[in-house]
Design a protein around this motif. Structure first.
Motif, PDB file in Angstrom:
ATOM      1  N   GLN A 115       0.832  -1.206   0.000  1.00  0.00           N
ATOM      2  CA  GLN A 115       0.000   0.000   0.000  1.00  0.00           C
ATOM      3  C   GLN A 115       0.866   1.255   0.000  1.00  0.00           C
ATOM      4  O   GLN A 115       0.554   2.235  -0.691  1.00  0.00           O
ATOM      5  CB  GLN A 115      -0.943   0.009   1.210  1.00  0.00           C
ATOM      6  N   LYS A 116       1.938   1.232   0.762  1.00  0.00           N
ATOM      7  CA  LYS A 116       2.839   2.385   0.815  1.00  0.00           C
ATOM      8  C   LYS A 116       3.499   2.608  -0.546  1.00  0.00           C
ATOM      9  O   LYS A 116       3.562   3.742  -1.038  1.00  0.00           O
ATOM     10  CB  LYS A 116       3.900   2.150   1.889  1.00  0.00           C
ATOM     11  N   SER A 119       0.835   3.974  -3.006  1.00  0.00           N
ATOM     12  CA  SER A 119       0.449   5.371  -2.778  1.00  0.00           C
ATOM     13  C   SER A 119       1.550   6.328  -3.227  1.00  0.00           C
ATOM     14  O   SER A 119       1.263   7.368  -3.813  1.00  0.00           O
ATOM     15  CB  SER A 119       0.090   5.595  -1.308  1.00  0.00           C
ATOM     16  N   GLU A 122       1.437   6.284  -7.099  1.00  0.00           N
ATOM     17  CA  GLU A 122       0.267   6.987  -7.615  1.00  0.00           C
ATOM     18  C   GLU A 122       0.417   8.499  -7.482  1.00  0.00           C
ATOM     19  O   GLU A 122       0.051   9.245  -8.393  1.00  0.00           O
ATOM     20  CB  GLU A 122      -0.993   6.521  -6.887  1.00  0.00           C
TER      21      GLU A 122
END
Length: 188
Positions: A115-116, A119, A122
């Motif tokens: 997830q890190k 993110s 992105e």
């Protein structure tokens, strides 16, 4: 002898309590990961997962110390071997529970790291897209086919176009580099 066994029993109770608390947290985390809708699953923060991992490592260290202590007590006091054997069974059960908790935390750690990475990637890509869009907007007056009313105005528009294109090019290059780095990080 009774004092040593009582002290060992107190240490075993403390270590088992820590492991049970960690196991409860791991079961809760595992239950959250099994919800029907992945969008409803609240991913744990990277820091929370790392804190939980540190607690598991601490409990693992305590269990190893306790096992060594129990082995020493058992070797020194033959009369306490039966009691120590019971405590060692509890330690072995706690070690199994801790291993299960470590498995769940490893999965959560990997999810948090992914997830890190996503993110960060992105965010960088969105910045690059915004700069590319700005460059396209700066280019629009030159695509209409109309003549610019003044050469000074055309020069300024052309300079703005070049500056926005350079910024977009740099941002796209940085985004590509970041994506490549994150791909390598995922492979590790």
């Amino acid at each position: 002898v009774a004092g040593k066994v009582a002290a060992a029993e107190a240490k075993a109770d403390e270590a088992c309590g820590k492991v049970e608390a960690l196991e409860d947290g791991a079961k809760k985390a595992e239950g959250e990961g099994q919800t029907a809708d992945p969008a409803e699953t609240a991913e744990p923060s990277f820091e929370a997962v790392k804190t939980a991992e540190a607690a598991v490592n601490e409990a693992n260290t305590e269990l190893r110390k306790l096992h060594g202590h129990l082995t020493g007590v058992s070797a020194r006091f033959a009369s306490a071997r039966e009691d120590v054997g019971k405590l060692q069974e509890r330690v072995a059960a706690s070690t199994g529970k801790l291993a299960a908790a470590q498995g769940v935390l490893k999965m959560r750690t990997e999810q948090a790291e992914v997830q890190k990475l996503l993110s960060e990637t992105e965010a960088k890509c969105k910045d690059a897209e915004a700069l590319v869009h700005a460059a396209q907007e700066a280019e629009a007056p030159f695509l209409t086919g109309e003549e610019c009313p003044a050469p000074a105005q055309a020069a300024k528009a052309f300079e703005a176009l070049e500056a926005s294109e350079r910024a977009a090019h740099v941002a796209v290059g940085a985004a590509r580099t970041l994506v490549a780095m994150k791909k390598l990080a995922c492979k590790r």
